[in-house]
Design an enzyme around this catalytic site. Sequence first.
Site, short mmCIF file in Angstrom:
data_model
loop_
_atom_site.label_atom_id
_atom_site.label_comp_id
_atom_site.label_asym_id
_atom_site.label_seq_id
_atom_site.Cartn_x
_atom_site.Cartn_y
_atom_site.Cartn_z
CG ASP A 218 -1.77 1.14 1.42
OD1 ASP A 218 -2.72 1.21 0.63
OD2 ASP A 218 -1.56 1.98 2.31
CD GLU A 291 -2.16 2.43 -3.52
OE1 GLU A 291 -3.26 2.94 -3.72
OE2 GLU A 291 -1.55 2.55 -2.45
#
Length: 571
Positions: A218, A291
């Site tokens: 993330d 990401e």
Amino acid sequence: MKKASTALRADDARELDWWKNAVIYEVYPRSFQDTNGDGIGDLNGITKRLDYLKELGVDAIWLTPVYRSPHVDFGYDISDYMSIDPQYGTLEDFDRLVAEATERHIRVVLDMVMNHTSDQHQWFIQSRSSRENPYRDWYMWRDGRAGNASARRQPPNNWQSLFGHSAWQWHQPTRQYYYHKFYVEQPDLNWHNPAVHEAFRQVMAFWLKRGVGGFRFDAITTLFEDPGLADEGVLVDKDGKPMINAFGDPQLDGSKTDNQPGVHEVIQEMRAEADKFISSKFPGTRVLIGETYLHNIGDLKKMYGTPEKPEFHLPMNTQVGMINRLDVTEFRQKLIDAETHLGDHIPLLLFDNHDKPRIDARYGDGVHDIDIQRVIATILLASRGAALIYYGDEIGMKTTPPSRRDEVKDPMGIAGWPEEKGRDGERTPMQWNATRNAGFTSGTPWLPVPPSAKTINVRTEKSDPNSLLAWYKTLIRLKKTVPAFANGANIMLDTENTQVLSWMRQAAGAPQVVVCVNFTACKVVADLTLGETGMRPRKLKTLLKSPDGADSLVTSRIVLGPYGAYIGEVV
Ligand code: GLC
Ligand code: CA
């Protein structure tokens, strides 16, 4: 003595290379399937739906965070990385999910949030307790711009949270500011501190030992900030006036808080950690997904690392999927970039996730949405590389944002209302059937079930051979069984055409496959001359075509209906 063979058996290769042509399905656990009636999806719900996912044909599921969390950012604010949040179940439930998924040859990929923790994490509770606490330096504590005296107090610089307003939060008891790129409740970790690195290596090992198939990293590009704390630039419009974002603040350029030096070394370190767990057995390679919102293909390439220092297996290519309008030329260019500028690396395409309005809202025209979603699915699944599907896209779920501010659950939607409604609209419950709560829960769903669930749902679409679900299933089956789809090159065809995107998949020893999709609401003709050779396919065997939407006329010309799609094998 006979030398041990280093060659892999076919089975071994399959376990090691599984991610290269993989279909990965993103589950937003809160919204997938509730089993205990509290209106919130849970791990047992995912386990219950594994047969559906198996039938769809996915190789892996990526779960957005299921760790213990106060749920300010619905799991992206983690208070304990080595436990399961009670809302989602228990560690035993998790182990059962992994075991049941393994039986169906589906890997479970977890989210790894390293940029920040929850402010309820013990590390932060310690850190804020005093300036002398050993955990103080695990986070980003700084003095105000002109000292900490109340009269003149100002944040250290102009940096902003992505979720609105200053990224600096004053902490009165210890009289310093801390930095948070996201919500106030998500303090950023200090990645200059080696103890933070060690803590995350341990977290990864904890889950790798439980058999997870990898991680999705993330917000990875925001791990580091400019150590000099310089102000970021303000973006200006064409008249030179500062641009204002949805939260009413100046729009900053991100130059001091995104993609700063240090990120690549951390990814290399985490890759080395995950690689220790590789085996020729299930789950084989533990895949690292990034990401990576990067606008330039060169920056994306760097995210793969080098042979000596590998980084992500699959950094997300958001350059294709987030074009957000059906522009043939732009799509063609971005797909060529992915094919020619990433070396031998495997692209990871995606069109959607839990942070973006769904495909209907970004590509639909309100009339041909299902056809347009067929076009998108075809690009996603008939291009070379791995593909990421967001739950519900396979049935055509519609973005359904709240209509009133007091219904909003995502805090950024409250702060940014009405311009920024937050992300609830793309996180509504999975639509399993046409009953009141769409088969998601027997209780009250945490977000309302969209009215469109009456017609857009798994049960209805399962029995319709022309449904979007049927289209996805066939595409995935083709991706897995057509030899040229395994790793065949993507070669663009008919490259001057501004209405139809056409390409060919080509691999040595395999029949060529042509794919074309119509980006317009008109009937158009695609010219399938095979690349620069000028060769025309003598005969095409149709593998898939839109219902009433595509016909092969003569061999090298295909007539496509509005947003029609066609896949054929050259025979
Ligand atoms: C990522 C997630 C998003 C989350 C943010 C902070 O962008 O996808 O949902 O809010 O990171 O963790
Ligand atoms: Ca539940």
